[in-house]
Design a protein around this motif. Structure first.
Motif, PDB file in Angstrom:
ATOM      1  N   LEU A 392       1.187  -1.289   0.416  1.00 28.28           N
ATOM      2  CA  LEU A 392      -0.258   0.312  -0.169  1.00 28.28           C
ATOM      3  C   LEU A 392       1.168   1.071  -0.239  1.00 28.28           C
ATOM      4  CD1 LEU A 392      -2.500  -1.388   2.417  1.00 28.28           C
ATOM      5  CD2 LEU A 392      -2.903  -0.855   0.370  1.00 28.28           C
ATOM      6  N   GLY A 393       0.488   2.022  -0.758  1.00 24.66           N
ATOM      7  CA  GLY A 393       1.160   3.632  -1.242  1.00 24.66           C
ATOM      8  C   GLY A 393       0.518   4.332   0.014  1.00 24.66           C
ATOM      9  N   ILE A 394       0.730   5.814  -0.439  1.00 27.55           N
ATOM     10  CA  ILE A 394       0.378   6.345   0.273  1.00 27.55           C
ATOM     11  C   ILE A 394      -1.425   6.767   0.420  1.00 27.55           C
ATOM     12  CG2 ILE A 394      -0.187   9.426   1.113  1.00 27.55           C
ATOM     13  CD1 ILE A 394       2.953   9.213   0.663  1.00 27.55           C
ATOM     14  N   LEU A 395      -1.847   7.163  -1.365  1.00 32.95           N
ATOM     15  CA  LEU A 395      -2.977   6.651  -2.230  1.00 32.95           C
ATOM     16  C   LEU A 395      -3.191   5.850  -2.398  1.00 32.95           C
ATOM     17  CD1 LEU A 395      -3.341  10.512  -2.891  1.00 32.95           C
ATOM     18  CD2 LEU A 395      -3.777   9.618  -0.424  1.00 32.95           C
ATOM     19  N   ILE A 396      -2.729   4.481  -2.350  1.00 36.78           N
ATOM     20  CA  ILE A 396      -2.635   3.770  -3.616  1.00 36.78           C
ATOM     21  C   ILE A 396      -2.337   2.742  -3.335  1.00 36.78           C
ATOM     22  CG2 ILE A 396      -2.853   4.832  -5.375  1.00 36.78           C
ATOM     23  CD1 ILE A 396       0.295   3.828  -6.658  1.00 36.78           C
ATOM     24  N   GLY A 397      -2.999   1.230  -3.846  1.00 38.00           N
ATOM     25  CA  GLY A 397      -2.757   0.580  -3.483  1.00 38.00           C
ATOM     26  C   GLY A 397      -3.756  -1.094  -3.700  1.00 38.00           C
ATOM     27  N   ASP A 398      -3.844  -1.009  -4.853  1.00 36.53           N
ATOM     28  CA  ASP A 398      -5.725  -2.417  -5.363  1.00 36.53           C
ATOM     29  C   ASP A 398      -5.060  -3.741  -4.716  1.00 36.53           C
ATOM     30  OD1 ASP A 398      -6.408   0.256  -6.799  1.00 36.53           O
ATOM     31  OD2 ASP A 398      -5.531  -0.881  -8.562  1.00 36.53           O
ATOM     32  N   GLY A 399      -3.880  -3.410  -3.968  1.00 37.94           N
ATOM     33  CA  GLY A 399      -4.676  -5.122  -3.644  1.00 37.94           C
ATOM     34  C   GLY A 399      -2.776  -6.357  -4.343  1.00 37.94           C
ATOM     35  N   ARG A 400      -3.071  -6.192  -5.581  1.00 38.97           N
ATOM     36  CA  ARG A 400      -2.220  -6.460  -7.077  1.00 38.97           C
ATOM     37  C   ARG A 400      -2.035  -5.517  -8.136  1.00 38.97           C
ATOM     38  NH1 ARG A 400      -5.317 -10.754 -10.567  1.00 38.97           N
ATOM     39  NH2 ARG A 400      -7.841 -10.217  -9.884  1.00 38.97           N
ATOM     40  N   LEU A 401      -1.420  -5.656  -8.535  1.00 40.78           N
ATOM     41  CA  LEU A 401      -0.781  -4.701 -10.045  1.00 40.78           C
ATOM     42  C   LEU A 401      -0.431  -5.224 -11.126  1.00 40.78           C
ATOM     43  CD1 LEU A 401      -1.282  -1.898 -10.897  1.00 40.78           C
ATOM     44  CD2 LEU A 401       1.189  -1.125 -10.442  1.00 40.78           C
ATOM     45  N   PRO A 402      -0.878  -6.417 -12.215  1.00 37.41           N
ATOM     46  CA  PRO A 402      -0.481  -7.300 -12.847  1.00 37.41           C
ATOM     47  C   PRO A 402       0.744  -6.179 -14.071  1.00 37.41           C
ATOM     48  CG  PRO A 402      -2.973  -7.655 -12.412  1.00 37.41           C
ATOM     49  CD  PRO A 402      -2.137  -6.765 -11.549  1.00 37.41           C
TER      50      PRO A 402
END
Length: 454
Positions: A392-402
């Motif tokens: 997780l970043g400051i504002l983002i993080g979708d659980g994965r990023l393929p």
């Protein structure tokens, strides 16, 4: 609407108003002979101002095969933020000013200020609450030493008293403030209460400036104005850990910022070029270290587990230029070291932006503004690996990023002057690949903004 009613009520309780928030004395072209012949403006001994801003936002449902803890919610989502600021300043001695700002916040931005590195509401604090709450936003001292080269009066503004002065000067500011009040300013794209709303456009997105969760910190800056040049340097306190509401109590974690500005003319019209850089010194995690630990332990990557005292540098280029009556162009480029997590602002390692701002004077509405801009944001390859490992970043993080990509943003707005000091704006933002994710989006955010400053 409850939020609008609250905004009007707060504004009615406070009695004076001002203009856009800046700490830095704006620099114009050298005075003409007629201006030099004018008597100096009477200096102000004290001033009180207020601003109030209500932003209502909505985005419809969008394509989202999955989502994570820091994702835009895929269903249609509303957000509403309100803030009111009381500004009070006094001149206690020659060249000196003391200012304090009391700020009230209420509401939540869409998805609670999560979902895109170029987030859609630059006026909403990271700390949303259902009920209004107040904080001391700024409390600082400014000392100006005039150095000659002709008179140049300084007009009254928020956080600035009207006073006579000279073109060349030395300015020292210290206390609690926002670093972007002094660094990386831009005439056309800098104030989310009046111009663009997106975080990628109100400053250089990769400028990871020191701040608490509301955008303020303790520090000091020195500015030296000589002719068409200005040099600025500052030191500011960091949060105790990245993206935290509490600042380091002893400046053991800090940031250094420097900037050089050259004021220009193009066909006799004013412009400016600014080149700046920063270095952040604090405990931060390296993306690949977090991914390696996650592979060994089987959990999601987390930079909090691998933080060490490190340095993170960055640079930016900022340009503005009036090209015709009422038409201004602007652009920014930025880069920061993508090995490490962003510390305070948002998850952008490199960015490019450009836009145009047109004054309504061209259609006999001199206080209106129409503007359009785009931004392209990028995270490093190490940042992509971290997000794909569940980080997780400051504002983002979708659980994965393929399937990572650039985060592409287009924003346009029209600001309509209703009365003196009261504007209503219609704003639209389109975010392609939100959070650098080509599997989700695009997201289309429509905003209504009411801004009061009498």
């Amino acid at each position: 609407m409850r939020a609008v009613a609250m905004l009007v009520a707060w504004a009615a309780l406070l009695t004076a108003a001002g203009a856009p928030s800046v700490l830095r004395a704006e620099e114009g072209p050298p005075p003409t002979a007629d201006q030099q012949a004018q008597p100096p403006a009477p200096p102000e001994r004290w001033a009180v101002h207020v601003q109030a801003t209500d932003i209502l936002q909505y985005y419809p449902p969008f394509h989202s095969p999955y989502q994570g803890e820091h994702s835009f919610l895929p269903q249609g989502t509303w957000g509403n933020t309100v803030d009111v600021t009381l500004y009070a300043g006094v001149k206690p001695w020659s060249g000196g000013e003391i200012w304090g700002n009391l700020e009230m916040y209420q509401g939540y931005a869409p998805s609670n200020t999560l979902g895109a590195a170029g987030y859609v509401n630059g006026d909403g604090a990271k700390v949303g609450r259902a009920h209004p709450y107040a904080r001391i936003a700024r409390l600082f001292v400014r000392q100006t030493f005039d150095l000659g080269r002709g008179p140049q009066d300084r007009d009254s503004d928020l956080n600035r008293l009207a006073s006579p002065g000279t073109h060349d000067r030395l300015v020292i500011t210290a206390g609690k403030l926002n670093a972007t009040d002094i660094f990386d300013t831009n005439r056309y794209a800098h104030d989310p209460r009046q111009d663009f709303l997106n975080w990628s456009l109100i400053t250089t997105g990769s400028f990871d400036y020191a701040a608490d969760a509301w955008g303020y910190t303790y520090g000091a800056a020195v500015e030296n104005y000589r002719g068409d040049w200005a040099w600025r340097a500052g030191v500011f306190d960091l949060s105790i850990v990245p993206n935290n509401a509490t600042l380091t109590p002893d400046f053991s974690q800090f940031q250094l910022i420097g900037e050089v500005e050259k004021r220009t003319e193009f066909g006799g019209r004013p412009g400016a070029i600014r080149v700046g850089g920063f270095i952040t010194r604090g405990r931060m995690g390296r993306y690949d270290d977090a991914v390696s630990l996650a592979l060994a332990t089987g959990g999601p990557a987390d930079t909090a587990d691998v933080r060490r005292y490190r340095s993170r540098p960055g640079v930016y280029l900022n340009v503005e230029q009036e090209v015709a009556d009422g038409i201004g162009l602007f652009g920014r480029l930025g880069w920061s070291d993508g090995q490490y997590e962003a510390y305070e602002y948002t998850d952008i390692d490199s960015t490019v932006q450009a836009g145009v701002s047109i004054s309504g004077q061209r259609w006999n509405r001199k206080d209106d503004t129409a503007a359009l801009a785009f931004a392209v944001n990028q995270l490093s390859a190490a940042g992509h690996r971290y997000l794909n490992a569940g980080g997780l970043g400051i504002l983002i993080g979708d659980g994965r990023l393929p399937h990572p990509g650039t985060e592409d943003i287009v924003e346009g707005y029209y600001s309509l002057s209703l009365l003196k000091g009261l504007t209503f704006s219609l704003d639209n933002q389109v975010i392609v690949n939100p959070a650098y994710n080509r599997d989700r989006g695009p997201v289309n955010v429509v905003s209504l903004r009411l801004h009061l400053e009498h």
